[in-house]
Design a protein around this motif. Structure first.
Motif, mmCIF file in Angstrom:
data_model
loop_
_atom_site.group_PDB
_atom_site.id
_atom_site.type_symbol
_atom_site.label_atom_id
_atom_site.label_comp_id
_atom_site.label_asym_id
_atom_site.label_seq_id
_atom_site.Cartn_x
_atom_site.Cartn_y
_atom_site.Cartn_z
ATOM 1 N N ASP A 1 0.802 -14.897 -13.495
ATOM 2 C CA ASP A 1 1.679 -14.601 -14.631
ATOM 3 C C ASP A 1 1.576 -13.137 -15.041
ATOM 4 N N TYR A 2 0.355 -12.604 -14.991
ATOM 5 C CA TYR A 2 0.148 -11.230 -15.433
ATOM 6 C C TYR A 2 0.826 -10.238 -14.489
ATOM 7 N N ILE A 3 0.646 -10.455 -13.183
ATOM 8 C CA ILE A 3 1.200 -9.484 -12.229
ATOM 9 C C ILE A 3 2.722 -9.534 -12.223
ATOM 10 N N SER A 4 3.283 -10.663 -12.649
ATOM 11 C CA SER A 4 4.743 -10.769 -12.720
ATOM 12 C C SER A 4 5.304 -9.989 -13.903
ATOM 13 N N SER A 5 4.464 -9.750 -14.907
ATOM 14 C CA SER A 5 4.937 -9.076 -16.118
ATOM 15 C C SER A 5 4.661 -7.579 -16.121
ATOM 16 N N VAL A 6 3.915 -7.093 -15.119
ATOM 17 C CA VAL A 6 3.558 -5.675 -15.075
ATOM 18 C C VAL A 6 4.770 -4.837 -14.678
ATOM 19 N N THR A 7 4.998 -3.779 -15.404
ATOM 20 C CA THR A 7 6.118 -2.871 -15.103
ATOM 21 C C THR A 7 5.647 -1.502 -14.626
ATOM 22 N N SER A 8 4.405 -1.138 -14.960
ATOM 23 C CA SER A 8 3.880 0.160 -14.551
ATOM 24 C C SER A 8 3.323 0.095 -13.132
ATOM 25 N N LYS A 9 3.119 1.258 -12.533
ATOM 26 C CA LYS A 9 2.618 1.339 -11.168
ATOM 27 C C LYS A 9 1.126 1.023 -11.116
ATOM 28 N N PHE A 10 0.723 0.264 -10.098
ATOM 29 C CA PHE A 10 -0.705 0.021 -9.870
ATOM 30 C C PHE A 10 -1.319 1.269 -9.256
ATOM 31 N N ASN A 11 -2.516 1.615 -9.736
ATOM 32 C CA ASN A 11 -3.184 2.760 -9.139
ATOM 33 C C ASN A 11 -4.056 2.317 -7.973
ATOM 34 N N THR B 1 -6.422 -6.355 -3.172
ATOM 35 C CA THR B 1 -6.507 -6.702 -1.757
ATOM 36 C C THR B 1 -7.876 -7.281 -1.401
ATOM 37 N N LYS B 2 -8.918 -6.848 -2.110
ATOM 38 C CA LYS B 2 -10.251 -7.407 -1.868
ATOM 39 C C LYS B 2 -10.291 -8.881 -2.246
ATOM 40 N N MET B 3 -9.702 -9.227 -3.391
ATOM 41 C CA MET B 3 -9.652 -10.630 -3.806
ATOM 42 C C MET B 3 -8.811 -11.468 -2.843
ATOM 43 N N GLY C 1 0.389 1.700 -1.377
ATOM 44 C CA GLY C 1 -0.009 0.367 -0.925
ATOM 45 C C GLY C 1 -0.267 0.266 0.559
ATOM 46 N N LYS C 2 0.348 1.141 1.376
ATOM 47 C CA LYS C 2 0.156 1.056 2.818
ATOM 48 C C LYS C 2 -1.291 1.344 3.230
ATOM 49 N N ARG C 3 -2.066 1.977 2.327
ATOM 50 C CA ARG C 3 -3.480 2.230 2.631
ATOM 51 C C ARG C 3 -4.297 0.939 2.587
ATOM 52 N N TYR C 4 -3.838 -0.029 1.818
ATOM 53 C CA TYR C 4 -4.596 -1.274 1.633
ATOM 54 C C TYR C 4 -3.930 -2.441 2.357
ATOM 55 N N ILE C 5 -2.605 -2.513 2.319
ATOM 56 C CA ILE C 5 -1.897 -3.460 3.191
ATOM 57 C C ILE C 5 -1.623 -2.674 4.474
ATOM 58 N N MET D 1 8.063 0.234 5.344
ATOM 59 C CA MET D 1 8.836 0.596 6.533
ATOM 60 C C MET D 1 7.972 1.217 7.621
ATOM 61 N N VAL D 2 6.892 1.884 7.228
ATOM 62 C CA VAL D 2 6.029 2.540 8.190
ATOM 63 C C VAL D 2 5.348 1.530 9.105
ATOM 64 N N HIS D 3 5.213 0.288 8.641
ATOM 65 C CA HIS D 3 4.534 -0.743 9.434
ATOM 66 C C HIS D 3 5.474 -1.510 10.358
ATOM 67 N N ARG D 4 6.763 -1.265 10.303
ATOM 68 C CA ARG D 4 7.718 -2.107 11.031
ATOM 69 C C ARG D 4 7.484 -2.133 12.544
#
Length: 537
Positions: free
Chosen positions: A144-154, A162-164, A222-226, A261-264
């Motif tokens: 629920d929380y991640i669905s409501s976030v509007t700011s960028k994740f650092n 990604t660890k979780m 995000g491409k650094r972690y995914i 796109m870099v992972h395609r």
């Protein structure tokens, strides 16, 4: 000298540093005091300083301790911390996001992520019931929380997320079909194994899906972690027996392909490697249908003209995928991918049809029916110029299918004439096609055992008669002439065999008389040689 002595003295921890430094503060919050054990054990720490989400808020502030000692509880509450088997005396729920000020929500989010990295044993349904329920509720709060976030994740937040996810999802799958022989293993008949930890896995998958789709997830960061390793481990999970898990994986991988796109190119290559292993080595994989469904959507988005890489994928992967015995498990998705290629580039129709003919099943009637169905879809997207390149080889095979003793194969082949586009192309090229299949049609009307096949054959004959009666009569005359020649050939063959039998019999009789006379002579000589000689005195 004085400086060296001072450096050896124990340093006093500054309250200011412990309160202001997010790493120290978070470590102190997750400290667990166990009776009779060490004084403290870190539950988790941030890898950097600053706010959890880059929106200008301050770092985590201290709140109530969530994993703490409870000497009144029994020592049976054991949880594996990210698979490392660390034991906790208690596992208690954190306050909800609505119960804390806005300035503390981000630090609470990180603590909940670390809390959800704890794994439980689901093979024992009666174990850790309270803790399992707490974790599930916490996971639902995270969704629920991640669905409501509007700011960028650092970067720090992405690392914890990604660890979780990795702690919960990436695991060794049970090898239910690894020890089975390829001839015995049947995915349709064997009972699938349901994942016992699905109540938690489902929520983690939902969390990952919303994280990838979230506007707060920046693709460049995000491409650094995914990354490639993350994608490969996701692809490994496609072999799970649980259909529910494969559905989530399909949706998530498709979103990753669309966002990063870099992972395609890497994702396409990794999927190809799974197919190569399946086709040429194991012949067993649970997620082929889902992977093909992803590729169907990817192929649909290919730009024109098609790259050589994509054409090689068609020839080296998609067409050989018709060979495995478990084709029925993924044929619908495979047929869709093949048809997409033909619709994208009509010139590929000849390549596809010839590839299907090379892989055509000989002794498997159910696969033959599937091939005929796919062939109809391909022909529907085929232009006349490409059709003419392969129609001779194609209708030789269709003629064999028309005469199949399996009524479903013959019936499915006759259904091709129900398609307006295919019937139109056949009619236009009837002077080549009708002489090839006329014997099959005529034999069906005379000797086929199935009444439905007999009726459909008469309908197809009527189509050719209406289109070109002169050609039909010419083919009929040629068929009757060939039939007469065949009868004469068979009569001549029988006559030759009869003559050979008579010659063999006469030679056997003469050889027998010679053998009898030779035997009598030999017997007489042997008798005279063995008889006693009488001499006169």
């Amino acid at each position: 000298m004085i400086k060296q002595l001072i450096s050896k003295l124990p340093k006093k921890t500054s309250n200011k540093s412990s309160n202001n430094d997010p790493e120290t503060a978070f470590s102190s919050m997750n400290t667990i005091n166990s009776a009779g054990a060490d004084n403290s054990s870190k539950g988790g720490s941030l890898s950097g300083k600053g706010s959890i989400i880059s929106n200008g808020n301050h770092g985590p502030q201290s709140s109530s301790v969530t994993l703490k000692s409870n000497q009144g509880m029994q020592s049976g509450s054991v949880a594996a911390r990210a698979g490392q088997g660390i034991s906790y005396a208690a596992y208690e729920a954190l306050p909800g996001f609505r119960e804390v000020p806005s300035s503390e929500k981000h630090s609470l989010f990180i603590k909940k992520l670390n809390m959800c990295s704890v794994l439980f044993d689901f093979n024992d349904a009666s174990k850790n019931l309270k803790e399992k329920d707490i974790k599930r509720q916490t996971l639902l709060e995270l969704v629920d929380y991640i669905s409501s976030v509007t700011s960028k994740f650092n970067e720090v937040t992405m690392q914890e997320i990604t660890k979780m996810i990795a702690a919960n999802l990436f695991r060794a799958l049970p090898s239910n079909h690894d020890d089975r022989l390829p001839d015995v293993y049947d995915p349709e008949d064997d009972e699938p194994t349901m994942e016992p930890s699905w109540p938690h896995l489902q929520v983690v998958y939902e969390f990952l899906l919303r994280f990838v789709a979230s506007s707060g997830t920046d693709a460049k960061l995000g491409k650094r972690y995914i990354d490639h390793s993350f994608v490969l481990r996701l692809l490994d999970l496609f072999d799970t027996d649980d259909q529910r898990e494969r559905e989530y994986l399909k949706t998530i991988l498709h979103r990753i392909y669309g966002k990063f796109m870099v992972h395609r190119p890497f994702i396409r290559k990794a999927i190809n490697n799974i197919f190569y292993t399946f086709i040429f080595e194991t012949g067993r994989h649970n997620g082929i249908a889902e992977l093909l469904e992803i590729l169907g959507s990817i192929i649909n988005g290919f730009a024109l003209p098609l790259k050589e890489e994509h054409k090689l994928f068609l020839v080296r992967v998609l067409i050989p995928l018709h060979k495995p015995g478990s084709l029925s498990m993924y044929h619908q998705q495979l047929s869709y991918c093949i048809t997409q290629f033909v619709e994208k580039d009509a010139k590929l129709a000849d390549t596809v049809i010839r590839g299907l003919l090379n892989c055509w099943p000989i002794t498997n009637s159910s696969k033959e029916v599937m091939f005929l169905g796919e062939l109809e879809e391909v022909l529907e997207a085929t232009q006349t110029a490409e059709f003419q390149k392969c129609m001779v080889l194609l209708f030789r095979q269709i003629g064999r299918c028309l005469n199949s003793s399996h009524f479903q194969v013959a019936e499915r082949a006759l259904f091709l004439w129900n398609n307006d586009h295919i019937r139109s192309m056949i009619t236009q090229n009837r002077k080549v096609i009708l002489p090839i299949i006329f014997p099959a049609l005529e034999n069906n009307t005379r000797i086929h055992w199935n009444q439905a096949v007999h009726s459909l054959t008469l309908n197809v004959r009527k189509i050719f008669i209406d289109a070109d009666q002169a050609l039909f009569e010419e083919c009929l005359a040629k068929f009757q002439e060939d039939e007469t020649k065949e009868e004469e050939r068979l009569e001549m063959r029988e006559l030759i065999w009869k003559r050979l039998e008579d010659i063999a019999a006469s030679k056997a009789a003469s050889n027998g008389a010679v053998l009898v006379s030779n035997f009598s002579s030999s017997l007489a000589i042997a008798t005279s040689a063995n008889s006693p000689k009488i001499t006169s005195s």
